[in-house]
Write an enzyme that holds these catalytic residues in place. Structure first.
Site: not given
Ligand code: ADP
Ligand code: ADP
Ligand code: MG
Length: 631
Positions: A237, A290
């Protein structure tokens, strides 16, 4: 309003450097903070000044608000940029900055606190007319209530921490037994990464794409989107490859969904940059999941097609300036792709790979951008995130960006740790990627790991031959011969033609039977020649004879010999799944380690009886430490 003159970057790694670069270009002073572990990190060297904020563990340093605020006071910084991860989405921290008269470069603490809670944010979006993923109406208080809710929604479901992020705190459950089994690990992972946990249940959607919109909201009431990013290629994910434009988003859809998201953000009083994330079903329906109330890892692809510096835009908005464009007036120029270069071992279930990096060579060229903290002699720490570099390419269209990415990946050399580079080469060469046939289960749906294995086997074959040729030439000609030199060598009785393209004491580019290869030598002893060949680590053992050398290509060194199960990574033992005397099958989980904020299972390397267990919960183990003996 006073303009920002000195920014403290409350982060580390490549994002700290990214922010410093924009500040340098704007003539804004920079302050770095660093933990014990980061004394020699690049962000410390590149900032105008640097303050030590504590021990290696994030809770003692990068998550320690008192330490960070002490550095703000000591440096006289008038603003804080939180980067991503760490304190970036901590609304208490944003509020504290506001209280102490320091500008927090991000949204106000109120809208951040709303966005930080996936449950509350979904409710607010619903109200603003944005469709959200079906799920529990509120938090579930324990595993029983989660099971009850899941029963109503229908399996499969996801357990999600409302404070999740970066794929942490999410587990897929196909039935009640699985749900009960996962409940505690969701809580544990969320606590480890974010210091708190509260759980919601969501319907698990299948064959979906992750498509998100970059939003920009100024403090004068203007809100706009800056196109979408497709981030469907993920593992656990978490995003691995991101691109813009999405192959399935046309101009009408971009404006419609982007505008809806921007209006909704405005409705909750959001300011500065943020991202609205959606899941898109095959029928074209978009469901909101989100808002990420910060800059995102994948922001450079948006910069490449918009020509805008998003960190500058964050500073400008914090300074009270208006958005630099009219909503709806901009169009993406060309296409951009980002590959997250992680320190991880694809075949060890993406387990973190850490340690010293003796040599690195960063790709460059037209349309290539690489944001990284790596430098020769640096080290990848087990305390922090596995992201080492954001490798991005731009092209006039996606095929051009893809070709540039493949070339950039092939020339990116990172010694000492395993990386996700070989996996990306396999993905980017696939027809499915070329067709834009993406989904969040892309890796499993198209058997990408098996294809990677096949690619590596083929590569290894070629690599072994090339290694032989290179090593033999090196032996015969010292530094490996001069550019332009051509030889015929005999490998296993077969004549091969080698032509040196360029060479120095560190490595060489050469053609083997007209196929181009690049080899870099890794310093080692006389018996073992280690090298990086075409991005792959290999080693050759040398037995000296009278007039010939025999090289045996050993491939990747094996994890451990005999009955000892050794840890491949340093980490802390968070659970132990077996007792002495237990029978285990190959691949059974022996214990779980926490490293790089992830929980990683240590699996039995063979079937047998656990004759000795060398760890208990709470132990800290070093890389190579024996976990158990399996007889
Ligand atoms: P998301 O996956 O929640 O959509 P991003 O893809 O932008 O968000 O990834 C952000 C995540 O990457 C943060 O939650 C963190 O855990 C991680 N991350 C990557 N590089 C760093 C860094 N230099 N310092 C802290 N966290 C980092
Ligand atoms: P995070 O805060 O770690 O980024 P998200 O809620 O944005 O968490 O979800 C991260 C990933 O998990 C999404 O990009 C998707 O691949 C998967 N995901 C989240 N919610 C769902 C869902 N309801 N059904 C299927 N896949 C999901
Ligand atoms: Mg996310």
């Amino acid at each position: 309003m006073a303009m920002i003159e000195k920014v403290l970057i409350a982060n580390r790694g490549e994002i700290a450097l990214r922010v410093i670069r924009t500040c340098d270009a704007l003539g804004v002073a920079t302050v770095a903070v660093y933990s014990d572990e980061d004394r020699n990190s690049l962000h410390v060297k590149k900032a105008g000044e640097a303050h030590h904020i504590g021990a290696a563990a994030p809770t003692s340093s990068y998550l320690n608000q008192d330490s960070v605020m002490a550095a703000v006071a000591a440096s006289g910084a008038d603003a804080v940029h939180p980067g991503y991860g760490f304190l970036s989405e901590n609304s208490d921290f944003a509020a504290r900055c506001e209280r102490e008269g320091v500008k927090f470069i991000g949204p106000g603490s109120d809208s951040m606190s709303l966005c930080g809670d996936k449950m509350k944010c979904k409710a607010a979006m619903d109200k603003a007319g944005v469709p959200t993923v079906p799920g529990s109406a509120g938090l579930v208080k324990d595993a029983d209530e989660a099971a009850e809710t899941a029963g109503k929604i229908g399996y499969p479901v996801l357990l999600k921490s409302v404070y999740g992020g970066g794929g942490r705190g999410i587990r897929l459950c196909h039935d009640e037994a699985e749900l009960r089994g996962h409940y505690d690990s969701v809580t544990g992972e969320s606590m480890a990464a974010f210091g708190k946990s509260a759980i919601l249940v969501e319907k698990f959607l299948e064959k979906i794409r992750h498509i998100e919109f970059q939003l920009a909201c100024d403090t004068r009431g203007n809100a706009a989107h800056i196109f979408e990013r497709e981030c469907s290629i993920q593992r656990r994910n978490q995003k691995l490859i991101e691109m813009t434009p999405s192959p399935v988003v046309d101009h009408e859809t971009r404006e419609r969904i982007g505008d809806l998201a921007a209006r909704a953000a405005k409705a909750v009083g959001y300011t500065n940059l943020g991202t609205a994330e959606f899941l898109r079903l095959d029928d074209g329906t978009f469901y909101f999941i989100e808002i990420n109330a910060r800059l995102q890892v994948e922001h450079p692809v948006t910069e490449l097609v918009s020509g805008m510096d998003l960190v500058k835009m964050q500073l400008d908005i914090a300074n009270g300036e208006a958005l630099p464009f009219e909503p709806g007036s901009i169009r993406p120029n060309g296409s951009a792709i980002e590959c997250r270069i992680n320190a991880e071992d694809t075949f060890m279930d993406f387990a973190p790979s850490t340690g010293p990096v003796p040599h690195v060579e960063v790709p460059a060229g037209p349309g290539v951008r690489c944001d990284t903290y790596l430098y020769p002699g640096c080290s990848v720490s087990s305390y922090y995130d596995s992201l080492m570099a954001k490798l991005c390419t731009w092209g006039r269209d996606t095929p051009e960006a893809t070709r540039r990415m493949l070339a950039a990946l092939a020339s990116f050399e990172i010694q000492g740790v395993e990386t996700s580079i070989p996996l990306y080469r396999t993905i980017l060469r696939s027809d499915e990627f070329a067709r834009g046939d993406l989904s969040t289960d892309f890796l499993s749906r198209y058997g990408m790991l098996d294809r990677l294995k096949a690619d590596i086997a083929a590569d290894k074959e070629a690599a072994a031959e090339a290694a032989l040729a290179a090593a033999a030439m090196r032996h015969a000609h010292g530094t490996g011969g001069a550019a332009g030199a051509a030889y015929t060598i005999t490998i296993d009785g077969r004549e091969r033609r080698v032509r040196v393209i360029s060479a120095d004491s560190r490595g060489m580019d050469f053609a083997l039977d007209n196929t181009h290869h690049r080899v870099t030598y890794v310093p080692g002893d006389a018996l073992e020649t280690r090298m990086i060949l075409d991005g792959l680590q290999i080693s050759a053992f040398r037995h000296t004879g009278l007039d010939e050398i025999v090289y045996k290509n050993s491939g990747r060194s094996e994890a451990s010999g005999g009955g000892s199960l050794k840890s491949q990574i340093p980490g802390k033992v968070v659970s132990v799944a077996v007792s002495e005397g237990d029978e285990v099958a190959e691949g059974d989980t022996i214990c779980a380690l926490e490293a790089m904020k992830m929980q990683v299972g240590v699996k039995a390397h063979k079937a047998g009886t656990v004759s000795a267990l060398r760890v208990k919960v709470g132990d800290t183990v070093a890389k190579g430490a024996v976990i158990a003996e399996i007889a």
